[in-house]
Design a protein around this motif. Sequence first.
Motif, PDB file in Angstrom:
ATOM      1  N   VAL B 109     -10.862 -51.982 -21.842  1.00  0.00           N
ATOM      2  CA  VAL B 109     -11.221 -53.306 -22.365  1.00  0.00           C
ATOM      3  C   VAL B 109     -11.803 -54.251 -21.314  1.00  0.00           C
ATOM      4  O   VAL B 109     -11.297 -54.358 -20.193  1.00  0.00           O
ATOM      5  N   VAL B 110     -12.871 -54.912 -21.705  1.00  0.00           N
ATOM      6  CA  VAL B 110     -13.414 -56.059 -20.988  1.00  0.00           C
ATOM      7  C   VAL B 110     -13.402 -57.211 -22.005  1.00  0.00           C
ATOM      8  O   VAL B 110     -14.148 -57.159 -22.986  1.00  0.00           O
ATOM      9  N   PRO B 111     -12.548 -58.209 -21.829  1.00  0.00           N
ATOM     10  CA  PRO B 111     -12.359 -59.210 -22.881  1.00  0.00           C
ATOM     11  C   PRO B 111     -13.652 -59.875 -23.358  1.00  0.00           C
ATOM     12  O   PRO B 111     -13.753 -60.249 -24.524  1.00  0.00           O
ATOM     13  N   GLU B 112     -14.657 -60.008 -22.496  1.00  0.00           N
ATOM     14  CA  GLU B 112     -15.922 -60.613 -22.935  1.00  0.00           C
ATOM     15  C   GLU B 112     -16.778 -59.644 -23.752  1.00  0.00           C
ATOM     16  O   GLU B 112     -17.773 -60.050 -24.356  1.00  0.00           O
ATOM     17  N   VAL B 113     -16.460 -58.349 -23.700  1.00  0.00           N
ATOM     18  CA  VAL B 113     -17.330 -57.356 -24.335  1.00  0.00           C
ATOM     19  C   VAL B 113     -16.681 -56.726 -25.566  1.00  0.00           C
ATOM     20  O   VAL B 113     -17.294 -56.671 -26.634  1.00  0.00           O
ATOM     21  N   ASN B 114     -15.453 -56.234 -25.434  1.00  0.00           N
ATOM     22  CA  ASN B 114     -14.817 -55.530 -26.567  1.00  0.00           C
ATOM     23  C   ASN B 114     -13.352 -55.946 -26.736  1.00  0.00           C
ATOM     24  O   ASN B 114     -12.454 -55.098 -26.762  1.00  0.00           O
ATOM     25  N   PRO B 115     -13.088 -57.273 -26.874  1.00  0.00           N
ATOM     26  CA  PRO B 115     -11.697 -57.748 -26.954  1.00  0.00           C
ATOM     27  C   PRO B 115     -10.948 -57.182 -28.157  1.00  0.00           C
ATOM     28  O   PRO B 115      -9.730 -57.023 -28.116  1.00  0.00           O
ATOM     29  N   GLU B 116     -11.697 -56.867 -29.221  1.00  0.00           N
ATOM     30  CA  GLU B 116     -11.062 -56.386 -30.455  1.00  0.00           C
ATOM     31  C   GLU B 116     -10.341 -55.057 -30.268  1.00  0.00           C
ATOM     32  O   GLU B 116      -9.497 -54.675 -31.071  1.00  0.00           O
ATOM     33  N   ARG B 117     -10.656 -54.364 -29.154  1.00  0.00           N
ATOM     34  CA  ARG B 117     -10.050 -53.044 -28.937  1.00  0.00           C
ATOM     35  C   ARG B 117      -8.610 -53.156 -28.405  1.00  0.00           C
ATOM     36  O   ARG B 117      -7.867 -52.174 -28.446  1.00  0.00           O
ATOM     37  N   ILE B 118      -8.214 -54.327 -27.921  1.00  0.00           N
ATOM     38  CA  ILE B 118      -6.900 -54.433 -27.275  1.00  0.00           C
ATOM     39  C   ILE B 118      -5.760 -54.065 -28.224  1.00  0.00           C
ATOM     40  O   ILE B 118      -4.806 -53.392 -27.851  1.00  0.00           O
ATOM     41  N   ARG B 119      -5.884 -54.477 -29.498  1.00  0.00           N
ATOM     42  CA  ARG B 119      -4.779 -54.263 -30.452  1.00  0.00           C
ATOM     43  C   ARG B 119      -4.623 -52.796 -30.852  1.00  0.00           C
ATOM     44  O   ARG B 119      -3.582 -52.404 -31.381  1.00  0.00           O
ATOM     45  N   ASP B 120      -5.645 -52.008 -30.598  1.00  0.00           N
ATOM     46  CA  ASP B 120      -5.655 -50.610 -31.032  1.00  0.00           C
ATOM     47  C   ASP B 120      -5.154 -49.737 -29.877  1.00  0.00           C
ATOM     48  O   ASP B 120      -5.935 -49.067 -29.212  1.00  0.00           O
ATOM     49  N   ARG B 121      -3.831 -49.742 -29.628  1.00  0.00           N
ATOM     50  CA  ARG B 121      -3.274 -49.070 -28.441  1.00  0.00           C
ATOM     51  C   ARG B 121      -2.071 -48.221 -28.821  1.00  0.00           C
ATOM     52  O   ARG B 121      -0.912 -48.590 -28.562  1.00  0.00           O
ATOM     53  N   PRO B 122      -2.320 -47.047 -29.460  1.00  0.00           N
ATOM     54  CA  PRO B 122      -1.212 -46.228 -29.971  1.00  0.00           C
ATOM     55  C   PRO B 122      -0.188 -45.846 -28.903  1.00  0.00           C
ATOM     56  O   PRO B 122       0.964 -45.613 -29.221  1.00  0.00           O
ATOM     57  N   LYS B 123      -0.607 -45.782 -27.639  1.00  0.00           N
ATOM     58  CA  LYS B 123       0.342 -45.416 -26.588  1.00  0.00           C
ATOM     59  C   LYS B 123       0.958 -46.643 -25.910  1.00  0.00           C
ATOM     60  O   LYS B 123       1.703 -46.502 -24.948  1.00  0.00           O
ATOM     61  N   GLY B 124       0.590 -47.833 -26.377  1.00  0.00           N
ATOM     62  CA  GLY B 124       1.099 -49.035 -25.715  1.00  0.00           C
ATOM     63  C   GLY B 124       0.446 -49.284 -24.375  1.00  0.00           C
ATOM     64  O   GLY B 124       0.941 -50.046 -23.554  1.00  0.00           O
ATOM     65  N   ILE B 125      -0.695 -48.628 -24.131  1.00  0.00           N
ATOM     66  CA  ILE B 125      -1.410 -48.762 -22.853  1.00  0.00           C
ATOM     67  C   ILE B 125      -2.804 -49.316 -23.114  1.00  0.00           C
ATOM     68  O   ILE B 125      -3.491 -48.860 -24.032  1.00  0.00           O
ATOM     69  N   VAL B 126      -3.198 -50.295 -22.318  1.00  0.00           N
ATOM     70  CA  VAL B 126      -4.589 -50.771 -22.298  1.00  0.00           C
ATOM     71  C   VAL B 126      -5.102 -50.526 -20.886  1.00  0.00           C
ATOM     72  O   VAL B 126      -4.428 -50.870 -19.908  1.00  0.00           O
ATOM     73  N   ALA B 127      -6.292 -49.910 -20.762  1.00  0.00           N
ATOM     74  CA  ALA B 127      -6.829 -49.602 -19.434  1.00  0.00           C
ATOM     75  C   ALA B 127      -7.855 -50.648 -19.014  1.00  0.00           C
ATOM     76  O   ALA B 127      -8.563 -51.217 -19.848  1.00  0.00           O
ATOM     77  N   ASN B 128      -7.898 -50.863 -17.709  1.00  0.00           N
ATOM     78  CA  ASN B 128      -8.831 -51.798 -17.092  1.00  0.00           C
ATOM     79  C   ASN B 128      -9.937 -50.967 -16.429  1.00  0.00           C
ATOM     80  O   ASN B 128      -9.643 -50.018 -15.716  1.00  0.00           O
TER      81      ASN B 128
END
Lengths: 353, 353
Positions: B109-128
């Motif tokens: 996720v890059v919040p300015e580009v694809n913020p909507e992807r943050i909620r879709d985290r089946p493993k509870g992990i968001v990568a930078n």
Amino acid sequence: MGALPTLAVVGATGAVGSVLCELLSSRKNVWGEVRLIASARSAGRRVLVRGEELVVRELSAEAFDGVDVAVFDVPDDVSATWVPVATERGAVAVDNSAAFRMDPDVPLVVPEVNPERIRDRPKGIVANPNCTTLAMIVTVGALHREYGLRELIISSYQAASGAGQAGIDALHDQLAKVSGDRTIGTRAGDVRQAVGDELGPFPAPLALNVVPWAGSLRDHGWSSEELKLRNESRKILGLPDLKVSATCVRVPVVTGHSVAVHAVFGAEVDADDAAEIIKQAPGVVLVDDPAEGEFPTPADAAGTDPTWAGRLRRALDDPRALDVFVVGDNLRKGAALNTVQIAEQVAAELSTA
Amino acid sequence: MGALPTLAVVGATGAVGSVLCELLSSRKNVWGEVRLIASARSAGRRVLVRGEELVVRELSAEAFDGVDVAVFDVPDDVSATWVPVATERGAVAVDNSAAFRMDPDVPLVVPEVNPERIRDRPKGIVANPNCTTLAMIVTVGALHREYGLRELIISSYQAASGAGQAGIDALHDQLAKVSGDRTIGTRAGDVRQAVGDELGPFPAPLALNVVPWAGSLRDHGWSSEELKLRNESRKILGLPDLKVSATCVRVPVVTGHSVAVHAVFGAEVDADDAAEIIKQAPGVVLVDDPAEGEFPTPADAAGTDPTWAGRLRRALDDPRALDVFVVGDNLRKGAALNTVQIAEQVAAELSTA
């Protein structure tokens, strides 16, 4: 012609001229008299060439009397004025400025790429390409002969000495100011503050920085240096419609211009074949074993004659494209050496005429 | 959830972790407890966060008890081991290593580009994303939304701090050794000789040099860093077939990654429109007036939050292509800041849950 030809070196005391005098001392000698010429400010200085101390003469029309080949390593405006003076007096001029490079009656020559063009010089002038063009064109030219070049997308990493002795001096001055402060380079403006007004020929600090600008501003935001890469590549390769996009960037290196090249060809390429082509090509050495830390860098290329190529890869998403990283000493192959090579070829031609 | 969420910072004493602690002190506070975690070697150190001195705790499973969001700024292998420990204990993990970036069940996720992807985290992990990807992707993403990106050809100018504190230390050590010698940098090997064995994490001297290598060797001569730029750009932009050719080069800069971007789009582009798009885009500032010396450089971008874009030009030979030079602080937007932005978005989500 019986006796060996006379060579004049105009701009003999500059950054490029000094390297040229060194090269004359180390290469097979094809010259009778060597005459060193410079501005009034440098006239009278003594320079060692071929083991002999020569006194630098002041630039004048008479200085070209009896000269067969005159090489010019001076600013564009000086070449524009004085190259025609030399040719009027009968010399063949080999000019390293940009003054005549795009003149359709002046060949632009890289001996490894288009040596046949030297003889076709209606004005008695042969032009030497820009130092950044020269860093890459030997490699690109060899690949073009095999695959047919269609497009170049290039980014440069240009050394301070491309801006002459003033560029070298500015980099050293700036390094002395930032060195020793182990906290510098992490806050906006701290490098600018340390460097102060000592920018030299650069529009921003060069120490601990990279500066995405070289040359002067042309239309639509392009720099003159970027347009030179486009126009000179087209002329040298004989491809007037070649697509070229260049971004020129100055880096805190003393000597050695590097170029990251993405070259698109008309035919599918093979990385192993391309490596073999580069290995066989004169004027370029392939250094390409990253597992062993083998790739070209300016610190290794500085002071050497060939250009160096490495990081050769076929593009993963385009079977017609190659990525390659090339490095050349901007004062040698990028300037003095290429000029000497052209001058020697003219000398050979005059000797057999 | 009534109380403010608890944040754990894993790797709090590293180059990125230190910047992250600074950012927590300067941004709008959304956190209840902040818990600093590091290796046994750094445990016990005291770090000022939000005006309060915190004692660094040793990394352990228990350290994650009660943690809502855990940000990881540690090497890949440490993340691979400890991120699942944190998520098992109920924390959402925001990981800045490469360990999970390409996992299809982990959003990148890059919040300015694809913020909507943050909620879709089946493993509870968001990568930078990688720091070099982050330097350019805000600009590229904004242009992609308008024109539809087809191809990226990119060359990087990466700072020493991208290799952590060891990289910063090595560059300073090397600068101290080459500074003051005004003849250095013109002969092959003189920089290598001066620098000696003090290469630090780099495979060649970095002072007065550029090194066309970052990361580890992968198939067909590509570096891991170059493949990250390709794979991460594709994933962030949702373009699995995007054509990408990257050349990654380390330069003697402390902080601030620069990227020369040649972007080819599906539609014809206009330079003025593109400039307007970048001006309107969050997270990037356009600095583009070369006549006035205005273009982005790492010395100006270091220590700042936004990414910076300049040298915007439409390609002369391709009406669908733009050339642009982008710079970002690799420790801030390239690492700590983007991580904090993601963590804050998770915190907002938890607070409203």
